[in-house]
Design an enzyme around this catalytic site. Structure first.
Site, short mmCIF file in Angstrom:
data_model
loop_
_atom_site.label_atom_id
_atom_site.label_comp_id
_atom_site.label_asym_id
_atom_site.label_seq_id
_atom_site.Cartn_x
_atom_site.Cartn_y
_atom_site.Cartn_z
N ALA A 67 -1.51 15.12 -36.71
CA ALA A 67 -2.24 15.98 -37.76
C ALA A 67 -2.39 17.06 -37.15
O ALA A 67 -2.18 17.00 -35.92
CB ALA A 67 -3.38 15.01 -37.61
N GLY A 113 0.09 11.83 -36.74
CA GLY A 113 0.20 12.05 -38.43
C GLY A 113 1.82 11.81 -39.14
O GLY A 113 1.51 11.24 -40.41
N GLU A 116 2.72 8.26 -39.14
CA GLU A 116 2.63 7.32 -39.94
C GLU A 116 3.24 8.07 -41.91
O GLU A 116 3.17 7.43 -42.77
CB GLU A 116 1.06 7.73 -40.28
CG GLU A 116 0.57 7.53 -39.05
CD GLU A 116 -0.91 7.67 -39.02
OE1 GLU A 116 -0.96 8.38 -37.91
OE2 GLU A 116 -2.04 6.40 -38.50
N GLU A 136 -1.26 9.02 -30.62
CA GLU A 136 -2.48 9.48 -30.04
C GLU A 136 -3.63 8.81 -29.16
O GLU A 136 -4.51 9.49 -28.61
CB GLU A 136 -3.19 8.61 -31.70
CG GLU A 136 -2.79 9.35 -32.54
CD GLU A 136 -2.00 8.73 -33.27
OE1 GLU A 136 -0.99 7.86 -33.19
OE2 GLU A 136 -1.40 9.07 -34.67
#
Ligand code: HXC
Length: 262
Positions: A67, A113, A116, A136
């Site tokens: 992200a 992300g 993911e 993360e």
């Protein structure tokens, strides 16, 4: 916010729809606008009767390095994180809920992300250069878009723990050996191999394909919603911590973070 022109490319090839992340200057970091555009494009294909399967591709250097940290680093407080990021995070779930199969074509970084996102798809074709990870923890948070749940279901508890607690990354070959990816191919052919698989699926009866997909999903996802909700609340709460501030700030300043445990 509309996605910047050409950051998400959309094309049709026979019965397959192809969506390509194209933000090379940020290693395909998944901003809110990029994820909105990805979901809009895949959702459009899902509703289009002439499309039978989809490919979600990255670029050779990066599928997506996570992200967009720039969009998160100034968020303070769990409530603010939930307000600003809940809809963004729900886009990963929406990909998991598409009726038609989606194949991720992954080369280079698939981190945070990005990992993911690949795992939210139904199958993964990886190039030899692909790197998968949930780093993360290194910036003071945890996976917030399904990583702790989908990675654990894909590779098992031990490895998932190690990856989420230390940021350990997997090479494409390791990812294959642990069952995270379907096939590893030379970097020149990761996209063509993903398209080939999508065309093979698109040639099958679409209702049976969709029923098979839904059934396999049911086998792995039945308790996922509860896990996702738990994960999300934990993710949001980390925006109450100084370490989240420090981790994201240090990343932007290109220095090592100094953790305080607060
Ligand atoms: C914003 C990013 C980014 C990210 C890379 N960039 N990853 N920008 N968000 N996630 C930007 C860098 O700031 C840099 O921009 C450019 O992309 C190139 O990156 P470099 O770091 O210079 O490249 P390199 O040295 O090759 O290192 C590659 C890398 C590293 C190992 C992938 O970029 C990295 O560690 N990225 C962060 C990975 C990460 O922590 N992902 C998880 C994010 S949190 P400039 O302008 O300096 O050239 C997350 C939570 C998900 O994903 C759940 C919530 C939605």
């Amino acid at each position: 916010m509309p996605v910047a022109a050409a950051e998400v490319l959309v094309e049709v090839d026979g019965k397959i729809g192809i969506v390509t992340l194209n933000r090379p200057q940020a290693l395909n970091a998944l901003s809110i606008s990029v994820m909105d555009a990805v979901v809009e494009a895949l959702g459009g294909f899902d509703r289009d009767p002439s499309i039978h399967a989809m490919v979600l591709a990255g670029l050779p250097r990066a599928f997506a390095a996570g992200a967009d940290i720039g969009e998160m680093k100034n968020i303070t407080g769990g409530a603010a994180a939930e307000k600003q990021l809940a809809r963004h995070l729900s886009n990963w779930d929406k990909i998991g809920l598409l009726k038609k199969p989606v194949i991720a074509a992954v080369s280079g970084f698939a981190l945070g992300g990005g990992c993911e996102l690949a795992m939210a798809c139904d199958m993964i074709i990886a190039s030899e250069t692909a790197v998968f990870g949930q780093p993360e923890v290194l910036i003071g948070v945890i996976p917030g878009a399904g990583g702790t749940q989908r990675l654990t279901k894909a590779v098992g508890k031990q490895l998932s723990m190690e990856m989420s607690l230390t940021g350990r990354k997997l090479s494409a070959r390791e990812a294959f050996s642990f069952g995270l990816v379907n096939k590893v191919v030379p970097v020149e052919s990761f996209l063509s191999e993903a398209k080939k698989l999508a065309h093979t699926i698109a040639a099958q009866p679409p209702l049976a394909v969709q029923a098979a997909k839904a059934s396999v999903r049911e086998a792995v996802d039945s308790k996922l919603s509860e896990g996702l909700s738990f994960e999300r609340q934990s993710f949001f709460r980390l925006f109450d911590t100084q370490d989240q501030k420090e981790g994201m700030k240090a990343f932007s300043e290109k220095r090592k973070p100094v953790w305080t445990g607060k």
